[in-house]
Design an enzyme around this catalytic site. Structure first.
Site, PDB file in Angstrom:
ATOM      1  CG  ASP A  76     -65.370  41.056  -1.016  1.00 28.75           C
ATOM      2  OD1 ASP A  76     -65.550  41.445  -0.617  1.00 28.75           O
ATOM      3  OD2 ASP A  76     -64.305  40.307  -2.042  1.00 28.75           O
ATOM      4  CE  LYS A  85     -69.120  40.950  -5.477  1.00 32.85           C
ATOM      5  NZ  LYS A  85     -68.042  40.563  -4.864  1.00 32.85           N
ATOM      6  CD  GLN A  98     -67.018  37.257  -6.522  1.00 37.06           C
ATOM      7  OE1 GLN A  98     -66.686  38.142  -6.805  1.00 37.06           O
ATOM      8  NE2 GLN A  98     -67.596  36.291  -6.056  1.00 37.06           N
TER       9      GLN A  98
END
Ligand code: NDP
Length: 294
Positions: A119, A52, A96
């Protein structure tokens, strides 16, 4: 059979994003900024976050990596998120997952401001998705739609069978495919571990999205001729021939399924790169909205 190549589609989207922010210097007086929070040393998480950050760099986005040891407390993480929420220089925040067991993942997700939740896991964004309102769509489901869009596949009227009902993949995919827009307009069947006679549904499907987490689960005899198959699975299986000691396989038994398909995604190189492209799109959008407000 045609491969839905996520690497090619992802590159095309990343190129568009790089041009989009650079061509609007009045709005983007500094690049979009994604902050990533990484806890511990879970090898797949390390790999995902590294990809990412690399992708951000490639298109000129700013990124920050905030690393914490496995022993970090929930209070420390919440404090960090409050600071990132208040930081005018940060447009998007990503934590994450998975987090260590002593941390309440849902509390962490809900601590991210919905406007920076690139997200798309915050209940506000999930609610917006369920109600058909604009918001951040989780990156993997969004990436699947972008991939179908890139290959100009019209899904209107198709019977889509989604296998897996997780909040990060299966459930949002099923909502997106049933929406009244393209790609979408499918009749959706959402299957899970309690579904009876799963193959009865998959054999009827024009489009199958497999998000199960079981290597090679979907076999050729479960798929009708001419179907579109999207393999979300990323499973590490031991492989002594590889330097890393493992290789990645999907939830679809590619060898038996691919010959029956009109289109299929490979693993790796299918949904994985699209997840990154979708995250970058969400970050761009968060930055655009953030700059317009300020
Ligand atoms: P989860 O473990 O959260 O969910 C798996 C789902 O599969 C559950 O809904 C479960 O049902 C269902 N399931 C399990 N066994 C069966 C079965 N025998 N028959 C039918 N359904 C079954 O996984 P995720 O959704 O998080 O991830 C799925 C896969 O996608 C994993 O391989 C993961 O690594 C990968 N992934 C890939 C991403 C990418 O970028 N490409 C991003 C995110 C995930 P039940 O709810 O009843 O338990």
């Amino acid at each position: 059979m045609e491969l839905l190549d996520g690497r090619i589609a992802s590159q095309a989207i990343q190129q568009q994003l790089a041009e989009a922010w650079r061509s609007q210097p009045d709005l983007f007086n500094r690049p979009p900024h994604l902050a990533c929070v990484l806890v511990g040393h879970h090898p797949p998480s390390e790999t995902y976050v590294a990809s990412k950050i690399k992708a951000c760099t490639a298109i000129g986005f700013q990124s920050s990596l905030l690393r914490f040891p496995e022993t970090v407390t929930q209070a420390q993480l919440l404090d960090t998120l409050h600071q990132l929420n208040a930081d005018e220089d940060v447009d998007g925040i990503l934590v994450q997952l998975p987090l260590p067991k002593h941390i309440d993942e849902q509390a962490i997700i809900e601590a991210i401001h919905p406007d920076k939740d690139v997200d798309g896991f915050h209940p506000v964004n999930m609610g917006r998705l369920a109600n058909g309102l604009p918001g951040f769509v989780p990156a993997t489901p969004y990436g699947i739609l972008l991939l179908l869009g890139h290959y100009q596949i019209s899904t209107r009227g198709m019977h889509a069978v989604v296998i897996g009902r997780s909040h990060i993949v299966g459930t949002p995919v099923s909502l997106l495919l049933s929406r009244n827009r393209e790609p979408g307009n499918c009749t959706v069947t959402l299957c899970h571990s309690q579904t009876r006679n799963l193959s009865q549904f998959t054999r009827e499907a024009d489009l199958i999205v497999a998000a199960i987490g079981k290597p090679g689960f979907l076999k050729g005899d479960m798929v009708k001729q001419g179907a579109i198959v999207v393999d979300v699975g990323i499973n590490r299986i031991p492989d002594a021939g590889k330097k890393s000691g493992f290789r990645l396989v999907g939830d679809v038994d590619f060898a038996s399924v691919a010959p029956r398909c009109a289109y299929i995604t490979p693993v790796p190189g299918g949904v994985g790169p699209m997840t990154i492209a979708a995250l970058l799109k969400n970050t761009y959008e968060a930055a655009r909205l953030h700059r317009q407000r300020s």
